[in-house]
Design a protein around this motif. Sequence first.
Motif, mmCIF file in Angstrom:
data_model
loop_
_atom_site.group_PDB
_atom_site.id
_atom_site.type_symbol
_atom_site.label_atom_id
_atom_site.label_comp_id
_atom_site.label_asym_id
_atom_site.label_seq_id
_atom_site.Cartn_x
_atom_site.Cartn_y
_atom_site.Cartn_z
ATOM 1 N N LYS A 178 0.855 -1.192 0.000
ATOM 2 C CA LYS A 178 0.000 0.000 0.000
ATOM 3 C C LYS A 178 0.881 1.228 0.000
ATOM 4 O O LYS A 178 1.736 1.396 0.863
ATOM 5 C CB LYS A 178 -0.908 0.016 1.227
ATOM 6 C CG LYS A 178 -1.931 -1.098 1.229
ATOM 7 C CD LYS A 178 -2.860 -0.972 2.444
ATOM 8 C CE LYS A 178 -3.919 -2.054 2.437
ATOM 9 N NZ LYS A 178 -4.829 -1.945 3.585
ATOM 10 N N ALA A 179 0.628 2.081 -1.083
ATOM 11 C CA ALA A 179 1.403 3.327 -1.186
ATOM 12 C C ALA A 179 1.007 4.271 -0.066
ATOM 13 O O ALA A 179 -0.168 4.360 0.294
ATOM 14 C CB ALA A 179 1.154 3.989 -2.540
ATOM 15 N N PRO A 180 1.916 4.956 0.437
ATOM 16 C CA PRO A 180 1.570 5.900 1.518
ATOM 17 C C PRO A 180 0.720 7.036 0.978
ATOM 18 O O PRO A 180 0.962 7.552 -0.117
ATOM 19 C CB PRO A 180 2.928 6.382 2.001
ATOM 20 C CG PRO A 180 3.847 6.180 0.841
ATOM 21 C CD PRO A 180 3.372 4.948 0.135
ATOM 22 N N SER A 181 -0.340 7.398 1.632
ATOM 23 C CA SER A 181 -1.238 8.499 1.214
ATOM 24 C C SER A 181 -0.859 9.756 1.978
ATOM 25 O O SER A 181 -0.941 9.787 3.202
ATOM 26 C CB SER A 181 -2.696 8.113 1.484
ATOM 27 O OG SER A 181 -2.886 7.829 2.845
ATOM 28 N N SER A 182 -0.414 10.739 1.219
ATOM 29 C CA SER A 182 -0.048 12.028 1.825
ATOM 30 C C SER A 182 -1.089 13.057 1.433
ATOM 31 O O SER A 182 -1.574 13.065 0.290
ATOM 32 C CB SER A 182 1.340 12.460 1.334
ATOM 33 O OG SER A 182 2.276 11.460 1.646
ATOM 34 N N PRO A 183 -1.509 13.973 2.252
ATOM 35 C CA PRO A 183 -2.498 15.027 1.884
ATOM 36 C C PRO A 183 -1.916 15.979 0.844
ATOM 37 O O PRO A 183 -0.729 16.279 0.866
ATOM 38 C CB PRO A 183 -2.777 15.712 3.219
ATOM 39 C CG PRO A 183 -1.553 15.451 4.031
ATOM 40 C CD PRO A 183 -1.051 14.093 3.644
ATOM 41 N N ALA A 184 -2.803 16.435 -0.149
ATOM 42 C CA ALA A 184 -2.355 17.364 -1.196
ATOM 43 C C ALA A 184 -1.996 18.699 -0.568
ATOM 44 O O ALA A 184 -2.727 19.216 0.272
ATOM 45 C CB ALA A 184 -3.463 17.562 -2.231
#
Length: 204
Positions: free
Chosen positions: A25-31
Amino acid sequence: MKLFFVAAFLAVAAAVPSSYKPEYKAPSSPAPNYPAPKYPTTSYPAPAYPAPAYPAPAYPAPAYPAPAYNKDNKYADITITSQSDERNLDGSTQWSYAQSDYTTREESQVQKKMQGVTYDSYGKESYGEVLGNTNKGSSYWVSPEGQKFTLTWAADEAGFQPKGDHLPVAPVHEYELPVAPVHEYELPVAPVHIPFNGKGYKIY
């Protein structure tokens, strides 16, 4: 013996490649939220142009020659000395005028029933009673040479009939009419037949 089978099963299980792959799972960073850039508004002053100054056109005044009048014209100042104009409800009119050069004219007109050609709304021609205008009048004037003229006229169903001493007159031809020759001769006499009865006696 059982221990041998267990050891063989474990060896086979260790030799078979495993199909299990762990899910990444790719890390989800806020835009990132960047503020909109603010640019300074440039204001330019309105240009001011000097109003053009045109010199007023100078036109030369037209030079008209002075009118030359004939000093020998004795009718240069002719005026109306009298005038009348009468129009009646029955269609008749009467008018006249006189000038300072002694020219006069008078004229009258009346309506009259007469025989003439009429046309209906379809253009068909017919001959019958029509209402027409009759006219009569007179005029007097003096020519530049001093000659006096008088003209009278009448216009009706007989046409225009002018009269005046200055009007040309058709020449009158006087000649004898030819006379037919007279033939004198004796008329022939028819023979007289006296009938008989066959016995020598006349029958009366």
